[in-house]
Design an enzyme around this catalytic site. Sequence first.
Site, PDB file in Angstrom:
ATOM      1  N   THR A   1       0.363   1.465   6.699  1.00 25.34           N
ATOM      2  CA  THR A   1       0.295   0.307   5.814  1.00 25.34           C
ATOM      3  C   THR A   1       0.451  -0.927   6.684  1.00 25.34           C
ATOM      4  O   THR A   1       0.984  -0.851   7.788  1.00 25.34           O
ATOM      5  CB  THR A   1       1.390   0.365   4.739  1.00 25.34           C
ATOM      6  N   GLY A   2      -0.026  -2.051   6.188  1.00 31.88           N
ATOM      7  CA  GLY A   2       0.097  -3.286   6.964  1.00 31.88           C
ATOM      8  C   GLY A   2      -1.205  -4.045   6.962  1.00 31.88           C
ATOM      9  O   GLY A   2      -2.103  -3.783   6.150  1.00 31.88           O
TER      10      GLY A   2
ATOM     11  N   GLY B   1      -4.614  -4.767   7.550  1.00 32.27           N
ATOM     12  CA  GLY B   1      -5.625  -3.738   7.743  1.00 32.27           C
ATOM     13  C   GLY B   1      -6.588  -3.949   8.895  1.00 32.27           C
ATOM     14  O   GLY B   1      -6.966  -2.990   9.572  1.00 32.27           O
TER      15      GLY B   1
ATOM     16  N   THR C   1       0.844  -1.199   0.000  1.00 32.07           N
ATOM     17  CA  THR C   1       0.000   0.000   0.000  1.00 32.07           C
ATOM     18  C   THR C   1       0.877   1.247   0.000  1.00 32.07           C
ATOM     19  O   THR C   1       1.975   1.234   0.542  1.00 32.07           O
ATOM     20  CB  THR C   1      -0.882  -0.036   1.269  1.00 32.07           C
TER      21      THR C   1
ATOM     22  N   ARG D   1     -14.537  -6.353   0.339  1.00 36.23           N
ATOM     23  CA  ARG D   1     -13.784  -6.105   1.586  1.00 36.23           C
ATOM     24  C   ARG D   1     -13.105  -4.730   1.514  1.00 36.23           C
ATOM     25  O   ARG D   1     -12.481  -4.376   0.535  1.00 36.23           O
ATOM     26  CB  ARG D   1     -12.736  -7.199   1.767  1.00 36.23           C
ATOM     27  N   VAL D   2     -13.238  -3.957   2.570  1.00 40.38           N
ATOM     28  CA  VAL D   2     -12.535  -2.677   2.665  1.00 40.38           C
ATOM     29  C   VAL D   2     -11.595  -2.756   3.859  1.00 40.38           C
ATOM     30  O   VAL D   2     -11.989  -3.220   4.935  1.00 40.38           O
ATOM     31  CB  VAL D   2     -13.522  -1.503   2.843  1.00 40.38           C
ATOM     32  N   GLY D   3     -10.348  -2.327   3.656  1.00 41.30           N
ATOM     33  CA  GLY D   3      -9.363  -2.342   4.736  1.00 41.30           C
ATOM     34  C   GLY D   3      -9.243  -0.985   5.402  1.00 41.30           C
ATOM     35  O   GLY D   3     -10.089  -0.104   5.247  1.00 41.30           O
ATOM     36  N   ASP D   4      -8.159  -0.838   6.128  1.00 42.60           N
ATOM     37  CA  ASP D   4      -7.944   0.391   6.902  1.00 42.60           C
ATOM     38  C   ASP D   4      -7.622   1.611   6.042  1.00 42.60           C
ATOM     39  O   ASP D   4      -7.898   2.747   6.424  1.00 42.60           O
ATOM     40  CB  ASP D   4      -6.774   0.180   7.861  1.00 42.60           C
TER      41      ASP D   4
HETATM   42  N1  ASP Z   1      -3.536  -1.977   4.839  1.00 43.93           N
HETATM   43  C1  ASP Z   1      -3.896  -2.539   3.573  1.00 43.93           C
HETATM   44  C2  ASP Z   1      -5.191  -3.277   3.703  1.00 43.93           C
HETATM   45  O1  ASP Z   1      -5.362  -4.009   4.653  1.00 43.93           O
HETATM   46  C3  ASP Z   1      -2.850  -3.447   3.012  1.00 43.93           C
HETATM   47  C4  ASP Z   1      -1.482  -2.851   2.923  1.00 43.93           C
HETATM   48  O2  ASP Z   1      -1.117  -1.980   3.704  1.00 43.93           O
HETATM   49  O3  ASP Z   1      -0.727  -3.245   2.031  1.00 43.93           O
HETATM   50  O4  ASP Z   1      -6.008  -3.177   2.826  1.00 43.93           O
END
Ligand code: ASP
Length: 318
Positions: free
Chosen positions: A238-239, A241, A187, A215-218
């Site tokens: 990032t990480g 989510g 990300t 699906r929606v992440g952070d």
């Molecule tokens: N944080 C992002 C998510 O979970 C993934 C990422 O940081 O690469 O959608």
Amino acid sequence: MNSPTLIVHGGAWAIPPEMAEDHQRGVSNALSKGYAVLTRGGTATDAVEAAVTVLEDDPTFDAGRGSFLTSEGRVQLDALLMDGATLRAGGVACVEHLRNPIQAARLVLDRSHHIYFVGPGAEDFAASHGMPLIHNRELVLDRERIRLANAQARLAQGLSDITFSGALAQDDKSPETAAQNLLSHDTVGAVAFDQFGNLAAGTSTGGTLNKAPGRVGDSSLIGCGCYADNLSAAVSLTGWGEPIMKLVLGKWATDRVAQGNSPELVAQQAIDYLFQRLGGHGGIILLGPDGRFGLAHNTPGMAWGVADLNGERTGLVV
Ligand code: ASP
């Protein structure tokens, strides 16, 4: 007049040596483009949009073209842009036909009284403001088709899901070792401080590999993977989510800066909290209203770049 600062990231994970150069070049390109906006007198919001656009256009990263695929083999993108001066924000999620979701987020920020659009509604909004809609296959790389097939084959064999760290982290108290085994978290994001003394933040992602459609992440959720407020700080994460969302970690971090803690200290505390509380892993860039900043990650690497009066620097490990 304030001296401007721009910080960008291109994900936090165990970036393999053969991919190091692409990551370093990608963040460097984004940094140069975004910082030029600031030095020409542009706003923090303009600079963040410009930097994130470069990262979305670079297939190295999990944003825009080249993103991870959903379980159905499509690219589905999320992005948020936030202006710390006004607290105006624009978010889009689950868009499949936009090359640059951060630009759609900018349109939402500037031209809508709503702040968040998803799916076809987000695409209709962007198209009605002049953004071209593209075919989803233009965003899909063969590299990602192979990656998805491998991940699904692993799951079919009953092996652990390497896109998430929960199971691994429970077996191993060290976040570095847990994250070592993971697939990428590529990300992208940027935070900026402009000559007018304003902050902005943006984050853009294709989400996690093999995610369920919808699906929606952070990344695109206000206060989770992105936040900006002149009275506290600007942040992009990032990480993994889901843990970041549960902790509303972006706002957690900016609130601590508002309480007088240094961004450097808070960035590290946020990542420690993420792991200690939920076994999560990831990386953070955090910029205070006086130009002081912090970078931290508990993954083996994080692609980052900083540009300010002292020049431009990039790295893969802080
Ligand atoms: N944080 C992002 C998510 O979970 C993934 C990422 O940081 O690469 O959608």
